[in-house]
Design a protein around this motif. Sequence first.
Motif, PDB file in Angstrom:
ATOM      1  N   THR A 132       0.757  -1.229   0.000  1.00  0.00           N
ATOM      2  CA  THR A 132       0.000   0.000   0.000  1.00  0.00           C
ATOM      3  C   THR A 132       0.796   1.294   0.000  1.00  0.00           C
ATOM      4  N   SER A 133       1.938   1.365   0.635  1.00  0.00           N
ATOM      5  CA  SER A 133       2.629   2.633   0.766  1.00  0.00           C
ATOM      6  C   SER A 133       3.400   2.978  -0.496  1.00  0.00           C
ATOM      7  N   VAL A 134       3.672   4.259  -0.689  1.00  0.00           N
ATOM      8  CA  VAL A 134       4.361   4.730  -1.872  1.00  0.00           C
ATOM      9  C   VAL A 134       5.635   5.443  -1.458  1.00  0.00           C
ATOM     10  N   PRO A 135       6.800   4.988  -1.939  1.00  0.00           N
ATOM     11  CA  PRO A 135       8.051   5.600  -1.559  1.00  0.00           C
ATOM     12  C   PRO A 135       8.558   6.571  -2.598  1.00  0.00           C
ATOM     13  N   ASN A 136       9.678   7.200  -2.324  1.00  0.00           N
ATOM     14  CA  ASN A 136      10.360   8.014  -3.315  1.00  0.00           C
ATOM     15  C   ASN A 136      11.852   7.892  -3.104  1.00  0.00           C
ATOM     16  N   ASP A 137      12.599   7.828  -4.183  1.00  0.00           N
ATOM     17  CA  ASP A 137      14.043   7.824  -4.087  1.00  0.00           C
ATOM     18  C   ASP A 137      14.550   9.089  -4.766  1.00  0.00           C
ATOM     19  N   ALA A 138      14.619  10.170  -4.038  1.00  0.00           N
ATOM     20  CA  ALA A 138      15.179  11.399  -4.583  1.00  0.00           C
ATOM     21  C   ALA A 138      16.660  11.368  -4.276  1.00  0.00           C
ATOM     22  N   THR A 141      23.267  12.438  -5.995  1.00  0.00           N
ATOM     23  CA  THR A 141      24.513  11.947  -6.570  1.00  0.00           C
ATOM     24  C   THR A 141      24.263  11.158  -7.839  1.00  0.00           C
ATOM     25  N   THR A 142      25.275  11.129  -8.690  1.00  0.00           N
ATOM     26  CA  THR A 142      25.198  10.378  -9.933  1.00  0.00           C
ATOM     27  C   THR A 142      25.930   9.059  -9.757  1.00  0.00           C
ATOM     28  N   PRO A 143      25.307   7.936 -10.142  1.00  0.00           N
ATOM     29  CA  PRO A 143      25.959   6.642  -9.929  1.00  0.00           C
ATOM     30  C   PRO A 143      27.099   6.414 -10.906  1.00  0.00           C
ATOM     31  N   LYS A 144      28.018   5.560 -10.541  1.00  0.00           N
ATOM     32  CA  LYS A 144      29.058   5.128 -11.456  1.00  0.00           C
ATOM     33  C   LYS A 144      28.451   4.087 -12.381  1.00  0.00           C
ATOM     34  N   ILE A 145      28.971   4.039 -13.600  1.00  0.00           N
ATOM     35  CA  ILE A 145      28.493   3.022 -14.526  1.00  0.00           C
ATOM     36  C   ILE A 145      28.810   1.652 -13.933  1.00  0.00           C
ATOM     37  N   PHE A 148      24.186   0.633  -9.107  1.00  0.00           N
ATOM     38  CA  PHE A 148      22.966   1.413  -8.938  1.00  0.00           C
ATOM     39  C   PHE A 148      23.109   2.394  -7.778  1.00  0.00           C
ATOM     40  N   PRO A 149      22.538   3.586  -7.917  1.00  0.00           N
ATOM     41  CA  PRO A 149      22.590   4.560  -6.831  1.00  0.00           C
ATOM     42  C   PRO A 149      21.590   4.199  -5.746  1.00  0.00           C
ATOM     43  N   ALA A 150      21.724   4.840  -4.601  1.00  0.00           N
ATOM     44  CA  ALA A 150      20.765   4.620  -3.519  1.00  0.00           C
ATOM     45  C   ALA A 150      19.432   5.254  -3.858  1.00  0.00           C
ATOM     46  N   ARG A 151      19.471   6.332  -4.636  1.00  0.00           N
ATOM     47  CA  ARG A 151      18.253   7.048  -4.987  1.00  0.00           C
ATOM     48  C   ARG A 151      18.311   7.512  -6.434  1.00  0.00           C
ATOM     49  N   VAL A 152      17.156   7.785  -6.996  1.00  0.00           N
ATOM     50  CA  VAL A 152      17.094   8.309  -8.353  1.00  0.00           C
ATOM     51  C   VAL A 152      17.519   9.772  -8.317  1.00  0.00           C
ATOM     52  N   ALA A 153      18.489  10.120  -9.146  1.00  0.00           N
ATOM     53  CA  ALA A 153      19.007  11.490  -9.140  1.00  0.00           C
ATOM     54  C   ALA A 153      18.018  12.472  -9.740  1.00  0.00           C
ATOM     55  N   LYS A 154      17.300  12.044 -10.781  1.00  0.00           N
ATOM     56  CA  LYS A 154      16.454  12.984 -11.503  1.00  0.00           C
ATOM     57  C   LYS A 154      15.465  12.215 -12.366  1.00  0.00           C
ATOM     58  N   ILE A 211      13.626  -0.461 -17.550  1.00  0.00           N
ATOM     59  CA  ILE A 211      14.890   0.076 -17.062  1.00  0.00           C
ATOM     60  C   ILE A 211      14.909   0.019 -15.537  1.00  0.00           C
ATOM     61  N   LYS A 212      16.007  -0.456 -14.989  1.00  0.00           N
ATOM     62  CA  LYS A 212      16.185  -0.492 -13.539  1.00  0.00           C
ATOM     63  C   LYS A 212      17.020   0.719 -13.134  1.00  0.00           C
ATOM     64  N   HIS A 213      16.505   1.493 -12.160  1.00  0.00           N
ATOM     65  CA  HIS A 213      17.167   2.741 -11.764  1.00  0.00           C
ATOM     66  C   HIS A 213      17.911   2.630 -10.439  1.00  0.00           C
TER      67      HIS A 213
END
Length: 275
Positions: A132-138, A141-145, A148-154, A211-213
């Motif tokens: 039921t709950s809705v999260p956000n990964d703001a 930082t930009t991940p290295k190729i 995966f980053p901890a959060r979505v940059a943009k 796509i996996k972010h």
Amino acid sequence: MVKHWLLALATVLIVSGCSSRKAPAPLSILNSQPEHIPSAFDVETYEVVAGDTLFAVAWYSGNDYRDLAKWNNIYPPYTLSIGQKLQLRPPEAQTVAKNPSGRTSEKSHKTPVASSKKQAYGGNQEVVNKRTSVPNDAATTTPKIGEFPARVAKWTWPAQGKVIERFKAKGDVNKGIDIQASKGSPIVAAAAGRVVYTGSALRGYGNLIIIKHTDTFLSAYAHNDRILVNEREWVAAGQQIATMGNSGTNLVKLHFEVRYRGKSLDPMRYLPSQQ
């Protein structure tokens, strides 16, 4: 005097009535961080039922099918068995060593389930328990190729055009948004990440890109005309990945979804307010 007394009594009753009501349930705040997500999102295992495929379980649990295969020691052609329990999160090293079969049950699984990639997303699409709950990964930082980053940059709009259908969680359900434009219009990655699926196996989605972010966020782009990226390819936010088409539908459009561990989220809550 009587009128004043009655007015005072009415006021007391109204106040006491309001104070006795339960407070409304708190809204899911998209700016909350993953560590605040209720444990309902942390489903660890899934038991295979008829119609399941590894690819479908991966999509509806928010995983890359290669990861699921690795965690469960499953090899091409990725055959599953009814009753088989799949680990949906990375298992501990000791667990893997003690359980080389990749199964978490002592049951004997004798009934195979369809596994070919052509049928990958067919069959049962409600794979994971409803949450039921809705999260956000703001992120900042930009991940290295290659990681995966901890959060979505943009987040950015995946296409320019008219939004003709919005997210609907009830009634006539729509698990994403539909954007209409002319055939051949560019479709871009809504956020940086790795392409984990390209193909046309998910019934009703046409030519599809997933796509996996982050370890928990995926986005999907359906009904493409031409797919311009390959599986395992890393893409940047705003990079063109496809052209708009009408594969799997009778209208030229992009169907766009955002998912957190398989839970459908409203993309409009993530995308910039202006298209």
